[in-house]
Design a protein around this motif. Structure first.
Motif, short mmCIF file in Angstrom:
data_model
loop_
_atom_site.label_atom_id
_atom_site.label_comp_id
_atom_site.label_asym_id
_atom_site.label_seq_id
_atom_site.Cartn_x
_atom_site.Cartn_y
_atom_site.Cartn_z
N TRP A 84 0.84 -1.19 0.00
CA TRP A 84 0.00 0.00 0.00
C TRP A 84 0.88 1.24 0.00
N ARG A 85 0.56 2.20 -0.83
CA ARG A 85 1.21 3.50 -0.77
C ARG A 85 0.49 4.29 0.32
N PHE A 86 1.22 5.10 1.03
CA PHE A 86 0.62 5.86 2.14
C PHE A 86 -0.57 6.68 1.65
N SER A 87 -0.48 7.24 0.48
CA SER A 87 -1.55 8.10 -0.03
C SER A 87 -2.87 7.35 -0.23
N ARG A 88 -2.82 6.02 -0.30
CA ARG A 88 -4.05 5.23 -0.49
C ARG A 88 -4.69 4.82 0.84
N ILE A 89 -4.01 5.03 1.93
CA ILE A 89 -4.53 4.59 3.23
C ILE A 89 -5.55 5.61 3.74
N ASP A 90 -6.66 5.10 4.23
CA ASP A 90 -7.73 5.93 4.79
C ASP A 90 -7.15 6.92 5.80
N ARG A 91 -7.56 8.18 5.71
CA ARG A 91 -6.99 9.21 6.59
C ARG A 91 -7.37 9.04 8.05
N VAL A 92 -8.55 8.50 8.30
CA VAL A 92 -8.92 8.20 9.69
C VAL A 92 -8.01 7.12 10.23
N ALA A 93 -7.78 6.08 9.43
CA ALA A 93 -6.88 5.01 9.84
C ALA A 93 -5.48 5.55 10.09
N SER A 94 -5.01 6.44 9.23
CA SER A 94 -3.68 7.03 9.40
C SER A 94 -3.59 7.82 10.71
N ALA A 95 -4.62 8.60 11.00
CA ALA A 95 -4.61 9.40 12.23
C ALA A 95 -4.58 8.49 13.46
N ILE A 96 -5.35 7.43 13.42
CA ILE A 96 -5.36 6.48 14.54
C ILE A 96 -3.99 5.85 14.71
N MET A 97 -3.38 5.41 13.61
CA MET A 97 -2.06 4.78 13.71
C MET A 97 -0.99 5.76 14.13
N ARG A 98 -1.05 6.99 13.66
CA ARG A 98 -0.07 8.00 14.08
C ARG A 98 -0.10 8.19 15.59
N VAL A 99 -1.29 8.34 16.14
CA VAL A 99 -1.41 8.55 17.59
C VAL A 99 -0.87 7.34 18.34
N SER A 100 -1.25 6.15 17.92
CA SER A 100 -0.80 4.94 18.59
C SER A 100 0.72 4.79 18.50
N MET A 101 1.27 4.99 17.31
CA MET A 101 2.72 4.86 17.14
C MET A 101 3.47 5.91 17.95
N TYR A 102 2.93 7.12 18.03
CA TYR A 102 3.57 8.14 18.85
C TYR A 102 3.60 7.69 20.31
N GLU A 103 2.49 7.17 20.81
CA GLU A 103 2.46 6.68 22.19
C GLU A 103 3.50 5.58 22.39
N ILE A 104 3.57 4.65 21.46
CA ILE A 104 4.49 3.52 21.58
C ILE A 104 5.94 4.00 21.58
N LEU A 105 6.26 4.93 20.72
CA LEU A 105 7.65 5.39 20.59
C LEU A 105 8.07 6.39 21.66
N TYR A 106 7.17 7.27 22.06
CA TYR A 106 7.57 8.43 22.86
C TYR A 106 6.88 8.56 24.22
N MET A 107 6.01 7.63 24.56
CA MET A 107 5.33 7.70 25.85
C MET A 107 5.47 6.36 26.56
N PRO A 108 6.64 6.11 27.13
CA PRO A 108 6.92 4.80 27.72
C PRO A 108 6.01 4.43 28.90
N ASP A 109 5.30 5.39 29.46
CA ASP A 109 4.38 5.10 30.55
C ASP A 109 3.12 4.39 30.07
N ILE A 110 2.91 4.36 28.75
CA ILE A 110 1.74 3.69 28.17
C ILE A 110 2.20 2.36 27.59
N PRO A 111 1.68 1.25 28.11
CA PRO A 111 2.08 -0.06 27.56
C PRO A 111 1.72 -0.18 26.07
N ASN A 112 2.59 -0.82 25.32
CA ASN A 112 2.36 -0.98 23.88
C ASN A 112 1.03 -1.67 23.60
#
Length: 151
Positions: A84-112
């Motif tokens: 999948w090219r990023f441009s084809r991914i649903d924008r709601v799905a992208s927003a959800i994944m961005r938030v989750s990935m940010y938490e996983i990478l930069y908020m160690p107090d939140i379990p993966n």
């Protein structure tokens, strides 16, 4: 308001950032107000309660983090969205994944696992089952490959 609601609001704001040249701080200054929440609450019950201090800080940290690390997060999404090219991914799905990935990478107090589970639960509210599975698969692969195991 609980953390799940605050996270979902952050996803809404992350989604809005994807459609704008506006910086995260500008969006937050405009939208994290009692007036904005009252206006939004007319159409979306999620905004019925204005966040308290800790929730405001959490929303702010997520939205600014997604805004500041957008290219990095999008790169991970595209890497794990096999075929999948990023441009084809649903924008709601992208927003959800961005938030989750940010938490996983930069908020160690939140379990993966919690970050992924919350992403899936938010996705279930807005997207069909196939997209929910897509999100779960990408986030699972991302954690297994990019993130050291939690203790």
């Amino acid at each position: 308001m609980n953390r799940s609601t605050a996270r979902e609001i952050a996803v809404h704001f992350a989604f809005e950032l994807a459609f704008s040249d506006e910086k995260a701080g500008q969006l937050l200054d405009r939208e994290l107000t009692a007036e904005s929440f009252a206006r939004r609450a007319q159409d979306e019950p999620l905004y019925a309660q204005f966040p308290v201090k800790g929730e405001l800080e959490y929303i702010t940290r997520l939205v600014q983090g997604v805004g500041g690390h957008g290219a990095e997060l999008d790169g991970y999404i595209e890497k794990y969205a096999k075929g999948w090219r990023f441009s084809r991914i649903d924008r709601v799905a992208s927003a959800i994944m961005r938030v989750s990935m940010y938490e996983i990478l930069y908020m160690p107090d939140i379990p993966n696992k919690a970050a992924i589970n919350e992403a899936v639960e938010i996705a279930k509210k807005y997207l069909d089952d196939e997209v929910v599975k897509f999100i779960n698969g990408i986030l699972g692969s991302f954690v297994r490959t990019e993130v050291p195991e939690e203790e």
